[in-house]
Design an enzyme around this catalytic site. Structure first.
Site, PDB file in Angstrom:
ATOM      1  N   LYS A  66       0.814  -1.224   0.000  1.00  0.00           N
ATOM      2  CA  LYS A  66       0.000   0.000   0.000  1.00  0.00           C
ATOM      3  C   LYS A  66       0.853   1.281   0.000  1.00  0.00           C
ATOM      4  CE  LYS A  66      -4.062  -2.027   2.196  1.00  0.00           C
ATOM      5  NZ  LYS A  66      -5.019  -1.986   3.301  1.00  0.00           N
ATOM      6  N   ASP A 103     -10.188   2.341   2.670  1.00  0.00           N
ATOM      7  CA  ASP A 103     -10.315   1.592   3.930  1.00  0.00           C
ATOM      8  C   ASP A 103     -11.140   2.358   4.971  1.00  0.00           C
ATOM      9  OD1 ASP A 103      -8.962  -0.696   3.215  1.00  0.00           O
ATOM     10  OD2 ASP A 103      -7.023   0.000   3.956  1.00  0.00           O
TER      11      ASP A 103
HETATM   12  N1  LIG Z   1     -11.132  -5.561   7.111  1.00  0.00           N
HETATM   13  C1  LIG Z   1     -10.402  -4.862   6.256  1.00  0.00           C
HETATM   14  O1  LIG Z   1     -10.885  -4.429   5.188  1.00  0.00           O
HETATM   15  C2  LIG Z   1      -8.961  -4.532   6.605  1.00  0.00           C
HETATM   16  C3  LIG Z   1      -8.281  -3.538   5.887  1.00  0.00           C
HETATM   17  C4  LIG Z   1      -6.952  -3.263   6.237  1.00  0.00           C
HETATM   18  C5  LIG Z   1      -6.341  -3.973   7.293  1.00  0.00           C
HETATM   19  N2  LIG Z   1      -7.049  -4.934   7.965  1.00  0.00           N
HETATM   20  C6  LIG Z   1      -6.424  -5.674   9.108  1.00  0.00           C
HETATM   21  O2  LIG Z   1      -5.895  -4.725  10.017  1.00  0.00           O
HETATM   22  C7  LIG Z   1      -4.768  -5.280  10.699  1.00  0.00           C
HETATM   23  C8  LIG Z   1      -3.590  -4.303  10.648  1.00  0.00           C
HETATM   24  O3  LIG Z   1      -3.129  -4.183   9.309  1.00  0.00           O
HETATM   25  P1  LIG Z   1      -2.021  -3.085   8.903  1.00  0.00           P
HETATM   26  O4  LIG Z   1      -1.996  -3.041   7.430  1.00  0.00           O
HETATM   27  O5  LIG Z   1      -2.224  -1.833   9.663  1.00  0.00           O
HETATM   28  O6  LIG Z   1      -0.669  -3.762   9.442  1.00  0.00           O
HETATM   29  P2  LIG Z   1       0.708  -3.007   9.782  1.00  0.00           P
HETATM   30  O7  LIG Z   1       0.849  -1.767   9.001  1.00  0.00           O
HETATM   31  O8  LIG Z   1       1.744  -4.069   9.704  1.00  0.00           O
HETATM   32  O9  LIG Z   1       0.545  -2.548  11.333  1.00  0.00           O
HETATM   33  C9  LIG Z   1       0.489  -3.505  12.336  1.00  0.00           C
HETATM   34  C10 LIG Z   1       0.031  -2.871  13.645  1.00  0.00           C
HETATM   35  O10 LIG Z   1      -0.217  -3.920  14.592  1.00  0.00           O
HETATM   36  C11 LIG Z   1       0.608  -3.719  15.744  1.00  0.00           C
HETATM   37  N3  LIG Z   1       0.947  -5.057  16.259  1.00  0.00           N
HETATM   38  C12 LIG Z   1       1.465  -6.095  15.558  1.00  0.00           C
HETATM   39  N4  LIG Z   1       1.584  -7.173  16.363  1.00  0.00           N
HETATM   40  C13 LIG Z   1       1.129  -6.797  17.587  1.00  0.00           C
HETATM   41  C14 LIG Z   1       0.999  -7.476  18.839  1.00  0.00           C
HETATM   42  N5  LIG Z   1       1.349  -8.759  18.987  1.00  0.00           N
HETATM   43  N6  LIG Z   1       0.486  -6.794  19.888  1.00  0.00           N
HETATM   44  C15 LIG Z   1       0.111  -5.501  19.742  1.00  0.00           C
HETATM   45  N7  LIG Z   1       0.224  -4.791  18.594  1.00  0.00           N
HETATM   46  C16 LIG Z   1       0.724  -5.446  17.515  1.00  0.00           C
HETATM   47  C17 LIG Z   1       1.780  -2.909  15.270  1.00  0.00           C
HETATM   48  O11 LIG Z   1       2.348  -2.245  16.363  1.00  0.00           O
HETATM   49  P3  LIG Z   1       3.858  -1.639  16.291  1.00  0.00           P
HETATM   50  O12 LIG Z   1       3.730  -0.287  15.656  1.00  0.00           O
HETATM   51  O13 LIG Z   1       4.286  -1.589  17.701  1.00  0.00           O
HETATM   52  O14 LIG Z   1       4.660  -2.609  15.457  1.00  0.00           O
HETATM   53  C18 LIG Z   1       1.061  -1.942  14.293  1.00  0.00           C
HETATM   54  O15 LIG Z   1       0.385  -0.933  14.986  1.00  0.00           O
HETATM   55  C19 LIG Z   1      -4.487  -6.623  10.038  1.00  0.00           C
HETATM   56  O16 LIG Z   1      -5.040  -7.641  10.848  1.00  0.00           O
HETATM   57  C20 LIG Z   1      -5.235  -6.528   8.713  1.00  0.00           C
HETATM   58  O17 LIG Z   1      -5.659  -7.808   8.257  1.00  0.00           O
HETATM   59  C21 LIG Z   1      -8.348  -5.222   7.644  1.00  0.00           C
END
Ligand SMILES: NC(=O)c1ccc[n+]([C@@H]2O[C@H](COP(=O)([O-])OP(=O)(O)OC[C@H]3O[C@@H](n4cnc5c(N)ncnc54)[C@H](OP(=O)(O)O)[C@@H]3O)[C@@H](O)[C@H]2O)c1
Length: 277
Positions: A66, A103
């Site tokens: 992205k 999103d």
């Molecule tokens: N439903 C939908 O349409 C949709 C759309 C987009 C995303 N999503 C979902 O949203 C989630 C996040 O996606 P993203 O793209 O934002 O990922 P990302 O950019 O990799 O960000 C990950 C986030 O999760 C935190 N994190 C990871 N492991 C953790 C843990 N064990 N405990 C606490 N915090 C943790 C990270 O914290 P740090 O900053 O400390 O690393 C960061 O804030 C995913 O599950 C994805 O599938 C869903």
């Protein structure tokens, strides 16, 4: 030949987007095909250029591309500009690529239209400060909620997001360990913790009475965060399937100028015993 669209990501085999867009196309009578592209982490730009050079009209972009799509776009919508991430690429006349981010609209529509969440006076806690949190920040603040608190494992990223949102609404940043004594009407999990079955380490009692939980993650069975909410008496514990379908509907509208119905597609993805369409 039908107009060509696709979703690009890595991994990509699990993506439900082709199913969703095929259902939208059937319902609205649009002549299009929508495929999957396994993106090359070392040549995302090449993959995108080849797709559009072969006549592609639009791409959805998912993890981990992205931010790369944001950089690649020739122009960007305001919401994509702020999000720093693009999940929808649109080929304009002349071949320029416009980047957008659907999103946030997806989350807000799912909460508001599909579930009837009313945000004025709501105190909302958003867990996470990654790409998904960034994408929904401004649309969430635009709903007029009373207060948004962003809590993230890495505090500095929550602070950065809160600074970004400050011009758009009441937002502040906390660490997971700075939530004692707080109560929230809605807790949104935008972390990736659920991918390993984990739940962010927040106080057990920070969900207000009659509060709701929303996990952006979704699955065939309740996610770890949905179970967390249910165990703490959440009035609703919602997963991110509706957000997925709503963000797809917004992309479809950007590409085709037609707004598909989403309720039936959400229901059929939820209960896949009946085929979509
Ligand atoms: N439903 C939908 O349409 C949709 C759309 C987009 C995303 N999503 C979902 O949203 C989630 C996040 O996606 P993203 O793209 O934002 O990922 P990302 O950019 O990799 O960000 C990950 C986030 O999760 C935190 N994190 C990871 N492991 C953790 C843990 N064990 N405990 C606490 N915090 C943790 C990270 O914290 P740090 O900053 O400390 O690393 C960061 O804030 C995913 O599950 C994805 O599938 C869903």
């Amino acid at each position: 030949m039908s107009d060509q669209y696709a979703v690009i990501g890595n991994p990509i085999a699990h993506s439900k987007s082709p199913l969703i867009h095929a259902a939208f196309a059937r319902e609205t009578g649009q002549d299009l095909e929508y495929g999957r592209i396994l993106g090359n982490p070392y040549d995302f730009a090449g993959d995108v250029r080849r797709f559009f050079a072969s006549g592609g009209r639009g791409l959805n972009v998912t993890v981990p591309f992205k931010e790369a799509a944001w950089a690649l776009a020739d122009e960007r919508s305001h919401r994509a500009e702020i999000a720093g991430a693009v999940n929808t690429l649109i080929r304009l006349d002349g071949g320029r690529l416009r980047g957008d981010n659907t999103d946030g609209v997806g989350l807000v529509r799912d909460l508001d239209r599909n579930h009837g969440f009313r945000s004025p006076a709501a105190r909302v806690l958003m867990l996470g400060a990654g790409g998904a949190a960034r994408g929904v920040l401004i649309p969430l603040l635009d709903t007029g909620l009373a207060q948004l608190v962003i809590a993230n494992r890495t505090h500095a990223r929550a602070l950065e997001l809160a600074r970004l949102g400050a011009a758009f609404g009441p937002v502040e940043a906390r660490g997971f360990d700075q939530l004692d004594g707080e109560r929230f009407d809605l807790i949104i999990n935008a972390t990736a913790a659920g991918l390993t079955g984990d739940v962010p380490d927040i106080p057990d009692d920070c969900l207000a009475q009659d509060g709701w939980t929303y996990d952006m993650l979704y699955g065939d069975t309740p996610t770890a965060f949905c179970r967390w909410g249910q165990a703490r008496g959440a009035t609703r514990a919602i997963d991110g399937l509706g957000m997925l379908v709503e963000q797809a509907a917004e992309a479809f509208w950007l590409w085709r100028g037609v707004r598909p119905e989403t309720a039936r597609v959400i229901a059929e993805l939820r209960h896949p015993s009946q085929p979509i369409g």
